[in-house]
Design a protein around this motif. Structure first.
Motif, PDB file in Angstrom:
ATOM      1  N   ARG A 243       2.605  17.555  -3.393  1.00 19.15           N
ATOM      2  CA  ARG A 243       3.316  16.375  -3.874  1.00 19.15           C
ATOM      3  C   ARG A 243       2.914  15.219  -2.890  1.00 19.15           C
ATOM      4  O   ARG A 243       2.768  14.036  -3.207  1.00 19.15           O
ATOM      5  CB  ARG A 243       4.409  16.399  -4.345  1.00 19.15           C
ATOM      6  CG  ARG A 243       4.541  17.180  -5.748  1.00 19.15           C
ATOM      7  CD  ARG A 243       6.005  17.430  -6.106  1.00 19.15           C
ATOM      8  NE  ARG A 243       6.081  18.095  -7.611  1.00 19.15           N
ATOM      9  CZ  ARG A 243       7.136  18.668  -8.205  1.00 19.15           C
ATOM     10  NH1 ARG A 243       8.080  18.581  -7.421  1.00 19.15           N
ATOM     11  NH2 ARG A 243       7.061  19.443  -9.156  1.00 19.15           N
TER      12      ARG A 243
ATOM     13  N   GLN B 131      -0.465  14.341  -2.701  1.00 20.17           N
ATOM     14  CA  GLN B 131      -0.969  13.930  -3.588  1.00 20.17           C
ATOM     15  C   GLN B 131      -0.490  12.262  -3.635  1.00 20.17           C
ATOM     16  O   GLN B 131      -1.088  11.250  -4.176  1.00 20.17           O
ATOM     17  CB  GLN B 131      -0.403  14.135  -5.063  1.00 20.17           C
ATOM     18  CG  GLN B 131      -0.846  15.400  -5.528  1.00 20.17           C
ATOM     19  CD  GLN B 131      -0.381  16.235  -6.579  1.00 20.17           C
ATOM     20  OE1 GLN B 131       0.830  15.825  -7.058  1.00 20.17           O
ATOM     21  NE2 GLN B 131      -1.056  17.145  -7.119  1.00 20.17           N
ATOM     22  N   ARG B 132       0.610  12.164  -2.942  1.00 18.23           N
ATOM     23  CA  ARG B 132       1.147  10.541  -2.988  1.00 18.23           C
ATOM     24  C   ARG B 132       0.503   9.826  -1.944  1.00 18.23           C
ATOM     25  O   ARG B 132       0.257   8.829  -2.171  1.00 18.23           O
ATOM     26  CB  ARG B 132       2.629  10.816  -2.574  1.00 18.23           C
ATOM     27  CG  ARG B 132       3.586   9.551  -2.516  1.00 18.23           C
ATOM     28  CD  ARG B 132       4.874   9.602  -1.513  1.00 18.23           C
ATOM     29  NE  ARG B 132       4.385  10.070  -0.119  1.00 18.23           N
ATOM     30  CZ  ARG B 132       4.023   8.912   0.818  1.00 18.23           C
ATOM     31  NH1 ARG B 132       3.696   8.001   0.320  1.00 18.23           N
ATOM     32  NH2 ARG B 132       3.807   9.108   1.981  1.00 18.23           N
TER      33      ARG B 132
ATOM     34  N   GLU C 278      -2.572  10.573  -1.374  1.00 19.04           N
ATOM     35  CA  GLU C 278      -3.981  10.212  -1.872  1.00 19.04           C
ATOM     36  C   GLU C 278      -3.950   9.076  -2.994  1.00 19.04           C
ATOM     37  O   GLU C 278      -4.625   8.427  -2.749  1.00 19.04           O
ATOM     38  CB  GLU C 278      -4.394  11.394  -2.635  1.00 19.04           C
ATOM     39  CG  GLU C 278      -5.138  12.583  -1.719  1.00 19.04           C
ATOM     40  CD  GLU C 278      -5.283  13.936  -2.417  1.00 19.04           C
ATOM     41  OE1 GLU C 278      -5.207  13.868  -3.785  1.00 19.04           O
ATOM     42  OE2 GLU C 278      -5.831  14.719  -1.764  1.00 19.04           O
ATOM     43  N   GLU C 279      -2.729   8.993  -3.621  1.00 19.54           N
ATOM     44  CA  GLU C 279      -2.548   7.927  -4.558  1.00 19.54           C
ATOM     45  C   GLU C 279      -2.355   6.743  -3.696  1.00 19.54           C
ATOM     46  O   GLU C 279      -2.831   5.693  -4.035  1.00 19.54           O
ATOM     47  CB  GLU C 279      -1.358   8.223  -5.542  1.00 19.54           C
ATOM     48  CG  GLU C 279      -0.824   7.254  -6.454  1.00 19.54           C
ATOM     49  CD  GLU C 279      -2.052   6.896  -7.607  1.00 19.54           C
ATOM     50  OE1 GLU C 279      -2.209   5.697  -8.074  1.00 19.54           O
ATOM     51  OE2 GLU C 279      -2.781   8.051  -7.709  1.00 19.54           O
ATOM     52  N   GLU C 280      -1.669   6.683  -2.902  1.00 16.83           N
ATOM     53  CA  GLU C 280      -1.344   5.553  -1.923  1.00 16.83           C
ATOM     54  C   GLU C 280      -2.688   4.910  -1.236  1.00 16.83           C
ATOM     55  O   GLU C 280      -3.057   3.743  -1.379  1.00 16.83           O
ATOM     56  CB  GLU C 280      -0.371   5.825  -0.959  1.00 16.83           C
ATOM     57  CG  GLU C 280      -0.237   4.409   0.039  1.00 16.83           C
ATOM     58  CD  GLU C 280       0.611   3.538  -0.677  1.00 16.83           C
ATOM     59  OE1 GLU C 280       0.535   2.280  -0.118  1.00 16.83           O
ATOM     60  OE2 GLU C 280       1.369   3.975  -1.797  1.00 16.83           O
ATOM     61  N   GLU C 281      -3.602   5.772  -0.880  1.00 18.36           N
ATOM     62  CA  GLU C 281      -5.004   5.646  -0.428  1.00 18.36           C
ATOM     63  C   GLU C 281      -5.594   4.919  -1.453  1.00 18.36           C
ATOM     64  O   GLU C 281      -6.369   3.944  -1.108  1.00 18.36           O
ATOM     65  CB  GLU C 281      -5.655   6.718   0.131  1.00 18.36           C
ATOM     66  CG  GLU C 281      -5.165   7.202   1.373  1.00 18.36           C
ATOM     67  CD  GLU C 281      -5.768   8.574   1.981  1.00 18.36           C
ATOM     68  OE1 GLU C 281      -6.864   8.894   1.382  1.00 18.36           O
ATOM     69  OE2 GLU C 281      -5.354   9.204   3.079  1.00 18.36           O
ATOM     70  N   ARG C 282      -5.526   5.621  -2.697  1.00 16.80           N
ATOM     71  CA  ARG C 282      -6.403   5.009  -3.648  1.00 16.80           C
ATOM     72  C   ARG C 282      -6.045   3.546  -3.917  1.00 16.80           C
ATOM     73  O   ARG C 282      -6.736   2.728  -4.543  1.00 16.80           O
ATOM     74  CB  ARG C 282      -6.360   5.802  -4.959  1.00 16.80           C
ATOM     75  CG  ARG C 282      -7.072   6.997  -5.171  1.00 16.80           C
ATOM     76  CD  ARG C 282      -7.074   7.583  -6.602  1.00 16.80           C
ATOM     77  NE  ARG C 282      -5.905   8.210  -6.723  1.00 16.80           N
ATOM     78  CZ  ARG C 282      -5.585   9.525  -6.618  1.00 16.80           C
ATOM     79  NH1 ARG C 282      -6.382  10.101  -6.059  1.00 16.80           N
ATOM     80  NH2 ARG C 282      -4.421   9.913  -7.044  1.00 16.80           N
ATOM     81  N   LYS C 283      -4.570   3.508  -4.159  1.00 17.41           N
ATOM     82  CA  LYS C 283      -4.125   1.909  -4.249  1.00 17.41           C
ATOM     83  C   LYS C 283      -4.565   0.828  -3.206  1.00 17.41           C
ATOM     84  O   LYS C 283      -4.963  -0.105  -3.557  1.00 17.41           O
ATOM     85  CB  LYS C 283      -2.827   2.077  -4.258  1.00 17.41           C
ATOM     86  CG  LYS C 283      -2.086   2.653  -5.668  1.00 17.41           C
ATOM     87  CD  LYS C 283      -0.598   2.396  -5.431  1.00 17.41           C
ATOM     88  CE  LYS C 283       0.075   3.152  -6.846  1.00 17.41           C
ATOM     89  NZ  LYS C 283       1.374   3.086  -6.796  1.00 17.41           N
TER      90      LYS C 283
ATOM     91  N   LYS D  29      -8.129   0.283  -3.775  1.00 18.91           N
ATOM     92  CA  LYS D  29      -8.470  -0.442  -4.871  1.00 18.91           C
ATOM     93  C   LYS D  29      -7.971  -1.881  -4.584  1.00 18.91           C
ATOM     94  O   LYS D  29      -8.775  -2.803  -4.865  1.00 18.91           O
ATOM     95  CB  LYS D  29      -7.647  -0.119  -6.302  1.00 18.91           C
ATOM     96  CG  LYS D  29      -7.738  -0.623  -7.324  1.00 18.91           C
ATOM     97  CD  LYS D  29      -6.934  -0.359  -8.625  1.00 18.91           C
ATOM     98  CE  LYS D  29      -6.951  -1.110  -9.744  1.00 18.91           C
ATOM     99  NZ  LYS D  29      -6.250  -0.603 -11.001  1.00 18.91           N
TER     100      LYS D  29
END
Length: 448
Positions: free
Chosen positions: A102, A105-106, A108-113, A116
């Motif tokens: 997790r 994943q967090r 990776e999500e932060e990197e995606r944000k 973006k």
């Protein structure tokens, strides 16, 4: 540490279980730890205490050991709190075992944000992307001007500006924040060097300034001084392609000219523009609904101008307009401006054999397209002794000549004041209105 074990099976990988036994309260439960391990690795490690200790010193063993200790501690806390139901156990175990996943994943999500957000920031800084999105929006109607949909002709102007800006950007890349007077001067210099006429240059300067303003309003940049860098250049009459009008006699001869088929339709649509003083986008789209009367019974044409959304009421002062409208049951034929511009010149050329005034020549300027054609040898244009380009009057007529002809002839009657004439043409600005009155110096002298 709890009693960890694998259930019997043949799979290469298996999930560790831990047995929880307690007398008070009485508990004997096998808990699925969600820890996945190679079955052979685990069996070799559990041969004896030394092998297990050796396994726990490996990288994977250390990770598994930490999770086991955390699970033991969590289960102890649940037991002490009396919360040893399956839902509490599953939640506690998953929070430990999947913590790394997790967290990954967090991250990776932060990197995606962040990516973006960086892409959005880059998109905001990219002037060309903004312009492409803007043009797509005005074409589909999702972007409006003061609540009104952009006209087809306006969209064409913006599309031409996009192509020009693309060429300029390749030589002088810039961002919103770097727009200053020096950059605008470079843009102006490129247009002048490419041979654009002052009227066209001003048109594209207006687009550039409007684009900067729209982007600032949408908070794409904070360059509040950029809009002040755009000033229209002076346009002299000699800097423009000659703009003429057809007088009443010429229009009457055109009306009486025997024509058939598409020639007749083109002639009739053009005359409708001359008799209503409207733009092509309006006079070419009249239907029976536009022909009506006032409360006093006077016949008029009512419409809302597409370019400005201005409502106008045009008195029908020439019966030719009514006769033309009746030919088509008051639904004016749909003729594209390209077809009209091509055919009307040929029609007037034929008419010039009887109406000699249409064969008079006027000094004019070549458009960029005409200059390119001349340079390639695809076209040849007449010139006077001074080297100025000259054209016959019939060759200077376009769809917009109709509006100029209507307004000029209305002015020449001397029967109406400026307010009355502007109410017919739909103009809000007197300076723009008077620019449509195309009288020669001799005609002005004669009128005086």
């Amino acid at each position: 540490m709890g009693n960890y074990f694998l259930r019997k099976g043949t799979s290469k990988e298996a999930t560790l279980f831990v047995r929880i036994r307690k007398r008070v309260p009485k508990i004997d439960k096998n808990v699925n730890t969600r820890i996945v391990i190679d079955r052979n690795v685990w069996e070799r490690a559990n041969k004896d205490a030394a092998s297990l200790e050796k396994f726990y010193r490996t990288k994977d063993g250390q990770t598994i050991y930490r999770k086991m200790c955390a699970i033991d501690q969590a289960l102890e806390e649940l037991l002490s709190q009396g919360k040893f139901e399956d839902t509490h156990i599953d939640r506690a175990v998953e929070s430990i075992v999947f913590a790394e996943i997790r967290e990954q994943q967090r991250k990776e999500e932060e990197e995606r944000k962040q990516k973006k957000q960086a892409a959005e920031e880059a998109r905001k800084k990219d002037v060309r992307t903004f312009l492409n999105d803007f043009i797509a929006g005005i074409r589909e109607g999702s972007i409006k001007h003061n609540g009104n949909t952009y006209s087809v002709n306006t969209c064409k102007v913006w599309e031409s500006f996009r192509l020009i800006l693309e060429r300029f950007y390749k030589k002088h890349p810039f961002t919103w924040e770097s727009i200053d007077q020096r950059l605008v001067d470079k843009f102006l210099f490129m247009l002048e060097k490419d041979g654009y006429m002052p009227k066209s240059i001003n048109k594209y300067l207006v687009c550039f300034r409007a684009m900067v303003g729209y982007a600032h309003k949408a908070r794409f940049h904070n360059n509040s001084v950029a809009e002040k860098c755009f000033s229209k250049i002076r346009v002299r009459e000699c800097d423009k392609a000659k703009e003429i009008y057809l007088n009443d006699a010429e229009l009457q001869a055109l009306y009486e000219m025997p024509l058939e088929g598409l020639d007749a339709q083109v002639r009739d649509v053009f005359l409708v523009g001359c008799y209503t003083c409207q733009r092509y986008s309006d006079y070419s789209a009249l239907t029976a609904n536009n022909f009506t009367t006032t409360a006093r019974g006077n016949k008029v044409v009512r419409l809302i101008q597409k370019k400005t959304s201005t409502p106008v009421v045009v008195p029908i002062m020439n019966d030719n307009l009514l006769r033309i409208a009746k030919r088509y049951d008051f639904n004016i034929p749909e003729i594209s401006d390209v077809i009209l511009n091509r055919y009307i010149k040929d029609i007037l050329k034929r008419l010039s054999e009887e109406v000699s005034s249409l064969q008079k020549t006027e000094i004019t300027k070549l458009t960029m397209r005409e200059r390119e054609m001349e340079e390639r040898g695809d076209a040849e244009f007449m010139r006077n002794d001074d080297g100025d380009v000259i054209k016959y009057r019939y060759d200077l007529v376009t769809s917009h000549t109709a509006r100029r002809s209507g307004i000029t002839n209305l002015y020449l009657t001397g029967l109406f004041d400026t307010v009355q004439m502007m109410s017919i043409s739909g103009h809000k600005d007197q300076r723009t209105f008077f620019d449509y009155i195309k009288l020669s110096s001799d005609e002005i002298a004669d009128k005086i």
